[in-house]
Design an enzyme around this catalytic site. Structure first.
Site, short mmCIF file in Angstrom:
data_model
loop_
_atom_site.label_atom_id
_atom_site.label_comp_id
_atom_site.label_asym_id
_atom_site.label_seq_id
_atom_site.Cartn_x
_atom_site.Cartn_y
_atom_site.Cartn_z
N ASP A 63 -31.43 25.90 -9.44
CA ASP A 63 -31.59 25.13 -10.69
C ASP A 63 -31.91 25.79 -12.05
OD1 ASP A 63 -34.23 24.80 -10.19
OD2 ASP A 63 -34.44 22.86 -10.74
N TYR A 65 -33.54 27.98 -15.00
CA TYR A 65 -34.95 28.15 -15.63
C TYR A 65 -35.48 27.09 -16.55
CZ TYR A 65 -33.85 32.98 -14.12
OH TYR A 65 -33.52 34.02 -13.59
N PHE A 76 -29.43 32.57 -12.44
CA PHE A 76 -30.51 33.94 -12.48
C PHE A 76 -30.22 34.69 -13.71
CE2 PHE A 76 -29.71 33.65 -7.86
CZ PHE A 76 -31.15 33.38 -7.37
N HIS A 185 -34.85 34.98 -0.78
CA HIS A 185 -34.77 34.77 -2.38
C HIS A 185 -35.45 35.77 -3.00
CE1 HIS A 185 -35.46 32.63 -6.26
NE2 HIS A 185 -34.27 31.84 -5.87
#
Length: 221
Positions: A63, A65, A76, A185
């Site tokens: 989701d 930032y 990202f 991740h």
């Protein structure tokens, strides 16, 4: 609701479904009473920047930032002038180690989106300071639909799945034309346990070239 490109043809029925209407009502109230990221006009930037017809690769995030000034609708990615978040630092380190490109000073990934990389979060909004706060409200249904639509494309697509959340979408990718690249991740908590060294960027381009598709220019410098 309109995206403004070919995604509208594929998603017009989705926008009419009950779950999406419930999500829309929830978001109207959230934006009215809370601080929510990204800005409302940026929610669908992943789709606006990368038309359905132009998708060559998909990178899946979780989701947005939750801190001020960062999220702008691409997973990202952060807006110009914002310090690089730790996950993005690690992505750029892997990019450098893989293809030799300089570490970008800006964390804005819009160029990747324009190159055909769909930078899609599973959940497209978040309350300020509350990661995961908009999970379970309907976004996951909507973004799964997008993955299913891309999966049906007859042109080869690279799906890059970083972390367990992204890997949960793997069962949706059933088309044998496509390539799945997996890793941990890129967050500092997990990057050293299976993110680095997988050469996602060069492997993606090798696959595209082998299938007669123009490779992606990953260089952000």
């Amino acid at each position: 609701m309109r995206i403004g490109n070919n995604w509208d043809l594929f998603l017009q029925e989705e926008f009419q479904k009950e779950y999406y209407q419930n999500l829309r009502r929830f978001l109207i109230e959230e934006y009215r009473t809370q601080t929510v990221y990204p800005k409302a006009e940026d929610i669908y930037n992943a789709l606006r920047y990368t038309d359905y017809e132009n998708v060559k690769a998909v990178i899946l995030g979780q989701d947005p930032y939750p801190s001020p000034g960062q999220a702008h609708g691409l997973c990202f990615s952060v807006q110009e002038g914002v310090p690089l978040p730790p996950s993005l630092v690690n992505i750029f380190k892997e990019l450098h180690d893989d293809l030799g490109f300089p570490i970008p000073k800006s964390g804005n990934l819009s160029k990747w989106a324009q190159e055909g990389v769909l930078l899609l979060n599973a959940v497209l909004t978040v309350r300020a300071g509350q990661p995961g706060s908009h999970r379970g409200r309907g976004w996951e249904i909507f973004t799964r639909k997008i993955i299913e639509i891309v999966n049906r494309k007859t042109t080869p697509i690279v799906f890059i799945l970083w972390g367990n959340d992204a890997k949960r979408s793997k069962p949706l990718i059933t088309n044998p034309r496509h390539l799945i690249l997996e890793g941990a991740h890129p967050s500092p908590l997990s990057a050293w346990s299976g993110f680095f060294g997988k050469k996602y960027f060069s492997n993606a381009n090798r696959f595209l070239l082998l299938n007669g598709v123009e490779p992606i220019d990953w260089n952000l410098s």
